[in-house]
Each structure stands twice: as C-alpha cells, then as structure tokens.
Scaffold this motif. Structure first.
Motif, PDB file in Angstrom:
ATOM      1  N   TRP A  67       0.586  -1.773  -0.162  1.00  0.00           N
ATOM      2  CA  TRP A  67      -0.010  -0.156   0.161  1.00  0.00           C
ATOM      3  C   TRP A  67       0.770   1.121   0.200  1.00  0.00           C
ATOM      4  O   TRP A  67       0.479   2.667   0.534  1.00  0.00           O
ATOM      5  CB  TRP A  67      -1.024   0.310   1.505  1.00  0.00           C
ATOM      6  N   TRP A  68       1.866   0.826  -0.432  1.00  0.00           N
ATOM      7  CA  TRP A  68       2.533   1.928   0.007  1.00  0.00           C
ATOM      8  C   TRP A  68       3.289   2.974  -1.894  1.00  0.00           C
ATOM      9  O   TRP A  68       3.371   2.202  -2.701  1.00  0.00           O
ATOM     10  CB  TRP A  68       4.195   1.983   0.248  1.00  0.00           C
ATOM     11  N   SER A  69       3.465   4.189  -1.770  1.00  0.00           N
ATOM     12  CA  SER A  69       4.240   4.557  -2.945  1.00  0.00           C
ATOM     13  C   SER A  69       5.734   4.143  -2.823  1.00  0.00           C
ATOM     14  O   SER A  69       6.221   3.912  -2.322  1.00  0.00           O
ATOM     15  CB  SER A  69       3.819   6.223  -2.760  1.00  0.00           C
ATOM     16  N   LYS A  70       5.741   4.647  -4.202  1.00  0.00           N
ATOM     17  CA  LYS A  70       7.613   3.994  -4.364  1.00  0.00           C
ATOM     18  C   LYS A  70       8.545   4.623  -4.053  1.00  0.00           C
ATOM     19  O   LYS A  70       9.470   4.475  -2.909  1.00  0.00           O
ATOM     20  CB  LYS A  70       7.604   3.727  -6.103  1.00  0.00           C
ATOM     21  N   LYS A  71       8.258   5.928  -3.476  1.00  0.00           N
ATOM     22  CA  LYS A  71       8.702   7.264  -3.123  1.00  0.00           C
ATOM     23  C   LYS A  71       8.778   7.251  -1.723  1.00  0.00           C
ATOM     24  O   LYS A  71       9.791   7.403  -1.266  1.00  0.00           O
ATOM     25  CB  LYS A  71       8.260   8.540  -3.725  1.00  0.00           C
ATOM     26  N   SER A  72       7.372   7.036  -1.210  1.00  0.00           N
ATOM     27  CA  SER A  72       7.645   6.459   0.569  1.00  0.00           C
ATOM     28  C   SER A  72       8.051   5.344   0.924  1.00  0.00           C
ATOM     29  O   SER A  72       8.441   5.551   2.073  1.00  0.00           O
ATOM     30  CB  SER A  72       5.685   6.313   0.954  1.00  0.00           C
ATOM     31  N   ARG A  73       7.932   4.676   0.735  1.00  0.00           N
ATOM     32  CA  ARG A  73       8.669   3.350   0.466  1.00  0.00           C
ATOM     33  C   ARG A  73      10.246   3.381   0.493  1.00  0.00           C
ATOM     34  O   ARG A  73      11.049   2.976   1.790  1.00  0.00           O
ATOM     35  CB  ARG A  73       8.934   2.053  -0.255  1.00  0.00           C
ATOM     36  N   GLY A  74      10.662   3.868  -0.266  1.00  0.00           N
ATOM     37  CA  GLY A  74      12.393   4.174  -0.664  1.00  0.00           C
ATOM     38  C   GLY A  74      12.643   5.605   0.399  1.00  0.00           C
ATOM     39  O   GLY A  74      13.968   4.882   0.967  1.00  0.00           O
ATOM     40  N   VAL A  75      12.419   5.985   1.100  1.00  0.00           N
ATOM     41  CA  VAL A  75      12.056   7.105   2.143  1.00  0.00           C
ATOM     42  C   VAL A  75      11.996   6.143   3.391  1.00  0.00           C
ATOM     43  O   VAL A  75      12.844   6.103   4.260  1.00  0.00           O
ATOM     44  CB  VAL A  75      11.300   8.182   2.404  1.00  0.00           C
ATOM     45  N   PHE A  76      11.276   5.050   3.530  1.00  0.00           N
ATOM     46  CA  PHE A  76      11.292   4.753   5.147  1.00  0.00           C
ATOM     47  C   PHE A  76      11.805   3.400   4.747  1.00  0.00           C
ATOM     48  O   PHE A  76      12.976   3.164   5.315  1.00  0.00           O
ATOM     49  CB  PHE A  76       9.942   3.055   4.800  1.00  0.00           C
ATOM     50  N   GLU A  77      12.803   2.462   3.437  1.00  0.00           N
ATOM     51  CA  GLU A  77      13.734   1.892   3.580  1.00  0.00           C
ATOM     52  C   GLU A  77      15.105   2.707   3.991  1.00  0.00           C
ATOM     53  O   GLU A  77      15.988   1.619   4.138  1.00  0.00           O
ATOM     54  CB  GLU A  77      14.054   0.771   2.418  1.00  0.00           C
TER      55      GLU A  77
END
Length: 710
Positions: free
Chosen positions: A557-567
């Motif tokens: 349920w994550w956008s690619k951009k938000s997932r990248g920051v999260f990781e």
C-alpha cells in the motif's frame, strides 16, 4: 514457506517481548490514567510502597557512572548484585524475566484454589495438577537421575544409547533422522528444530539446529578444550554419563566423539555462515530435490499428516540435510549418544542447588497445566486494571495517529492507508477469549496416565502433552481459524502486535513490576508499560508490519517514493546497531537481524514519551487537578525529574546479568542484547539528551542525525 530465522520472523507476524508464564492477582486500586481526578490524597500504605520501590530502583543503579556516558550502566550497573537469589534456568536473568519469581510465589496459591476451580468446573484438572506438583516436590531432581529406568526405556525405544548399551546397540538399525523426529514429540529441538506457524494451517517449520547443551557451540568457541563452551558442555555430558557407572576413559571417549561430530556438522553450516537463506539458495542453485526423509518425520511426529504447503526446496534447507546425513553416517554412535543426552537435558531440572527445587516444580506445573491455571487466574483479573491499561493504550494510539499526520515524507495516498490501518487497530487487554477451544485444551490433561507413575514417567508424559498442545491447531484448526493458541493465555508476561488481524495484545501476566503497578506515578507507567505498548504498535509499521494493510492482508500500500524513504530510514538502524561490539564474545550485534526490534524500541520509546507529555498537558488543563497530584509524578528517594524517571523505568526493564553462553544464545535472536537495546534506543532519542542534559559529542548524544522512522 519458512526458510530461516529472518523469514520465520516475517511469518510469525507478532513480536514477542518474552514468554514467561506466571500469576499475579491485581488487588490494588488503580491510580493514574483515567483515575487521577478522584485521588488527591495518597494513603499511607501507598506512600510506603512508593518509597520502597523508589529505593529498589535506586539500588539497581551505578551512580558513579554519568547517564550521558553509559545510560545502561547508570541505570542497571548494580542490578546483578542485588537481584534475588532464585532458581535460574539456563538463560540470562533480567529484571523483566524476573517477574516470574514473584508470579511463582502467587502461583502456588492457585494450586489450592479448590473452591474457585469447582465454580469454574475445572476441579478434576486442578487436582491432577496438584498431584503432579506434589510428586515433583518429593522426587529427586538435583542432580537428574539420568539412569532412571523410565529414561533408559524411552531412549532405547527411539534410537538407543550406545555409550550405555555397548555391543547391544546396533548401528545398522539406527536412524539419526528418525530418532530426531521422535525427539520432537518431547519438545527436543535436536537435529530437527521444529516450530509451528501461528496461522492456518499452523504448519511446522524448521530452523537450522543449534548444537550443544548449556552453551551453543560454534566452530570458533570449541576450537580448544579450555573454552567456556567446551567446558560447560563437557561438564553436562559427564553428569549424564556418570550415573551409568561408565569408566572415566569411556566417558572421555564418548564426549570426544560428540565434539568430533559437532565440529563436522558445524563445518557444513559454516559453508553458508549458518544462514538458512544462503543454504536454501545453494539448494536451489544446485537444483537439489526435497530431502528424502521428511516423509518419515511426518509419520513419527504428525501421525502421518502432511502439509501441502510445507516441502520442496523453499521449505527447509535440503543442502544442509543432505550434507548432515553424510556427517551422521560418519559418526553414528556419537550422534546417538548426543541425541540420547539431549532427551535427558530436556528432562533435567538443571538445578544448581537443592534449594531451588520448589521453584522448579511450580514452573513445570505451570508450563504443563497452563490452560487450567490460566482459567483460574483470569477470574481474578480486574476490570479496573483493564480500564487503566486500555487508557494507556489509547494514549499511545493517539500519539501514533499524530505522528502519522505530521511525518513529512509520506505522500497523501500512503498516509491515508497508514491512518486507516492505525484507526482499525484492535486492542485486547488481558487475553483473547475462546471458551470452546480453551475447554478442549484443558481437557487434554485427561490424556495423562499418572496412576502409580513415577515422577520421571509423569514428566515424560507431560513433555509429550506440551508438544501435543503446541501442535493442536495443526491437527484441529479450520480455514477460518486465524488465532494462535498463545493468545488465549493471559497468564504470560507478554505483549505483542499481530499482523493478521491488525491487533495489539497486552496480556494480563505482564501487568506487574517492573512493567506496571497501579500506584506508580504516570512518569513510570509510561516509561515501562507505555514504552512496551508503543513498541508493539510500532511493529505494525516496521519493515514487516508495513507490508500488511488495515485488514491484515499482505499488500503493498506504499508509493514507490514513500517506500524508498522508509527503507533508507530503516537502514539507518541496521548501520547503527552493526557498530556495537560485544566484548565478552568479540562479536558484533547483527543490525539486519535485529532491525525491526530496534525500530520498535525507538518508536515505542518516543511514542511513550510523547503520550506521557500529552497526558500531563491534559491534566494541567483540568482545574480540578491540584499541584500535589502533579508533584506525585516523582518517586520518593530518587532525585530525578518525572521525565528522567520515565527513561530510568524504560532502561531498568532490561537490567540483566549475562554469562558468556547467554551472549552466544542471543546473538542470533531478533532482539538486541539487553544492554545495547537500551543504549541504542536512548542514543537515537533526541529528547533523552535534553532530559538528561547530555552535551553534543557525549556517548549518549554523539550523532548529529539519529535514526528515526516515525
């Protein structure tokens, strides 16, 4: 499929703090969250209690160490010198684990609660538990009577004991794999290290074996006979062989054979650094077929029941077992001797002195009759306690909600999904209830045949009962069953987040010092119970929990951009904890393996502080709350501010006493070793440095940019 400890954590779906089962009746009146309005005067007995507990907290501390230099040593440096002398199984002692000793004292009262048992219709089952307890008290337990006929007969029936049987033992009829499969029926994690998934169909899964007895063995820690790992395991094996009146030369020969087997087996695991994922990659790259003996395991351990989604090269490490078979074929007698002694180790009380006998007997009864004792215990769990804990949970959820609203790096769509997930979290205080299943589990006690049985015979039956209960869902669950049996046990010192139904559980057994007391100031309650609740809530948004949505479905349920920051932010925790060296064993913390627990510690600590501050702000805005009430946020005898007490309470949960073997035992655990758990959390917490006035560049405030996700 389950492949290694990391994948195990992914599918276990909840994160345990510790699983210890005990008993505590909450008789005190709750004070604090939701109750402060009506309590302006603290009674004399409460004042005395708080004074006493403040003195206890102070006794744990090493005041010669500055909190900004080493907060763990400051908070816990004297704990090991003042902790009570009690029965200690072969694992570390720590303040949280030590709740079990207070619970043991209270738990003995449960065994005499005949009127309550009658009212709850469990009189017969309680009587069986009482008889088991009394038999244990009168049986020899220090040292283990290793040559008892019950143990000898059992060992011979599942594979034999060549050190004892001599020429009568036939190597051609011995199957190391079948003997290992039989051992799983008694809860022995030998060469088949079995556990069960907590979701339908509750299948077994297999981790790599951990070899050794009192000390896990690895190639480097048994390289010579003078190491602690070598000496402890040698001592344990001697204690099991000497009762059989073997000569010293024979005993030395048997022990040397086991060590030779261990070294060869460890050499196999060393090829893939003991990492099951790497082992499975080897299996897949070499296109190895399913290891041929697993069908035999299911026949022996599961009465022939197999599981369609367990098997193939992605279910367990075929390469390891193919190679292990070659090693076992080289050392058949040593393997049989090792497995026989593992069974004895499972039956052993492991007492260091006879004075701990009573503690041991209750712990055995508690583990074997947990569901009936849990029924008695939960009858005493007070609604007022439930209400206060629920209020603390809600305060933490409010904080989490605000964090999700404010965090800048989430895009609108991902934020909306995260907020939906938070809003649908289901809190459970005390335990999950399913009377039908609980009754069936209690009735399993009647499968025991204890009439005229010796204690070793009873213990063997009880160990088999424990395994049947652990496998119960695997045999009996239906597709719509999603709840693991652990959720039914309020009598465990535990709290966890469960991804499959997006719920947080605070079990009744954890509501005891050093986690909770109704008379504590809120500063301490939020630093202890509040932190633990925040820890579990954060698991819903760690690297595993973030892959599950509000319905408990695994979905991105994550956008690619938000997932990248999260990781990227999550990787900060890996790098931070990778730097911690454990000097006692010259090994570093595994930052990747402990990543989610470290994220949860950080999120839980910050969330609890924010919740505490918000709660106190609300109290100050109420005209009916006077200054005396607000001043009660301090602890008598501790010259600390309320927020300093908050952090002290958190740290003292993890006051611990490790021996060298305990570091090795926990090195592969998903939780960071206790000391570095505290140091990592506070050094990544900016507010801590402000509360304790830590100058920039000090050990607890050394990073310009600390790790934080939420």
């Amino acid at each position: 499929m389950i492949s290694n400890s990391s994948s195990h954590r992914v599918l276990m779906l909840w994160v345990f703090i510790y699983i210890l089962v005990g008993f505590y009746i909450l008789e005190c009146q709750a004070r604090g969250v939701g109750d402060l309005n009506s309590e302006n005067v603290i009674e004399d007995d409460t004042v005395e209690y708080l004074k006493s507990y403040g003195e206890k907290m102070k006794s744990y501390m090493n005041l010669s160490v500055a909190p900004c230099d080493d907060f763990y040593e400051y908070a816990c440096g004297n704990w090991k010198n003042v902790r009570p002398d009690r029965f200690q199984p072969n694992h570390k002692r720590n303040n949280l684990l030590d709740i079990v000793y207070t619970l043991i004292n209270e738990g003995e009262k449960l065994l005499t609660s005949t009127q309550l048992a009658q009212a709850l219709n469990v009189s017969t089952e309680l009587q069986i538990a009482q008889q088991f307890y009394n038999t244990c008290l009168s049986a020899p337990a220090f040292p283990l009577p290793a040559a008892d006929p019950a143990y000898v007969e059992l060992i011979k029936s599942i594979g034999g004991f060549p050190a004892v049987e001599g020429a009568a033992w036939n190597a051609s009829r011995f199957s190391w794999f079948n003997m290992s499969a039989h051992l799983t029926n008694f809860g022995v994690k030998g060469l088949i290290n079995e556990d069960n998934l907590p979701q339908y169909p509750f299948t077994p899964f297999f981790e790599l074996p951990e070899l050794g007895f009192d000390h896990i063995v690895q190639t480097d820690n048994i390289a010579n006979s003078t190491s602690r790992a070598y000496k402890l395991n040698e001592k344990r094996m001697k204690s099991y062989l000497q009762p059989y009146n073997l000569t010293e030369d024979k005993i030395s020969e048997v022990i040397a054979g086991v060590f030779d087997f261990w070294r060869d087996a460890l050499a196999v695991a060393d090829r893939f650094e003991g990492d099951n994922e790497k082992c499975i990659e080897i299996s897949e790259n070499e296109n190895l077929p399913k290891y041929h003996q697993w069908e035999s395991y299911y026949e022996i351990a599961w009465n022939g029941k197999n599981f369609s989604n367990v098997g193939g090269t992605d279910g367990y490490c075929d390469y390891y077992y193919e190679q292990l078979e070659k090693v076992c074929s080289k050392h058949p007698e040593a393997v049989a001797n090792y497995l026989a002694m593992l069974l004895l180790y499972r039956m052993d009380a492991k007492l260091k002195e006879e004075k701990y006998h009573k503690d041991y007997c209750y712990s055995v009864v508690q583990s074997g009759f947990s569901y009936v004792l849990n029924k008695l215990y939960m009858a005493h769990f007070k609604d007022r306690t439930r209400s206060e804990v629920a209020s603390i949970v809600q305060e933490l959820r409010n904080t989490q909600k605000k964090a999700l609203e404010k965090v800048e790096w989430l895009d609108p769509e991902t934020r909306q999904e995260a907020q939906l997930k938070e809003s649908t979290i289901e809190p459970v205080i005390g335990s999950y209830k399913n009377e039908e299943v609980s009754t069936r589990l209690i009735q399993e006690i009647h499968s025991l045949d204890l009439e005229n049985a010796s204690f070793p015979q009873r213990l063997i039956q009880q160990r088999k009962l424990l395994t049947r209960l652990r496998r119960f869902n695997g045999f009996h669950s239906e597709p719509n069953d999603t709840k693991p049996l652990e959720l039914l046990l309020g009598m465990q010192v535990n709290a966890f987040y469960y991804n499959l139904d997006n719920s947080i559980y605070v079990m009744a057994g954890i509501l005891h010092p050093p986690v909770y007391h109704p008379d504590w100031p809120n500063s301490l309650k939020f630093g202890t119970l509040g932190y633990l609740v925040g820890h579990e809530l954060t698991h819903g948004f760690d690297t595993v929990g973030s892959k599950y949505d509000s319905e408990g479905e695994k979905r991105n349920w994550w956008s690619k951009k938000s997932r990248g920051v999260f990781e990227e932010r999550a990787t900060c925790f890996v790098d931070h904890y990778d730097r911690y060296l454990i000097p006692e064993i010259n090994q570093k913390i595994n930052g990747k393996g402990t990543q989610d627990e470290n994220i949860a510690d950080s999120g839980g600590l910050q969330g609890a502080l924010d919740a505490y501050r918000n709660h106190m702000k609300q109290l100050k805005n109420r005209s009916e709350v006077d200054n005396e009430t607000l001043e009660s946020e301090q602890m008598p005898g501790l010259d600390l501010s309320p927020e300093q007490i908050f952090y002290l309470g958190f740290a003292q949960l993890w006051c611990a006493d490790y021996e060298q073997e305990h570091y090795w035992e926990e090195l592969t655990n998903e939780h960071t070793i206790d000391k570095y758990r505290v140091l990592g959390a506070v050094s990544n917490n900016y507010d801590f440095s402000q509360v304790y006035n830590c100058p920039s560049g000090s050990p607890m405030h050394s990073q310009a940019h600390s790790c934080r996700i939420w």
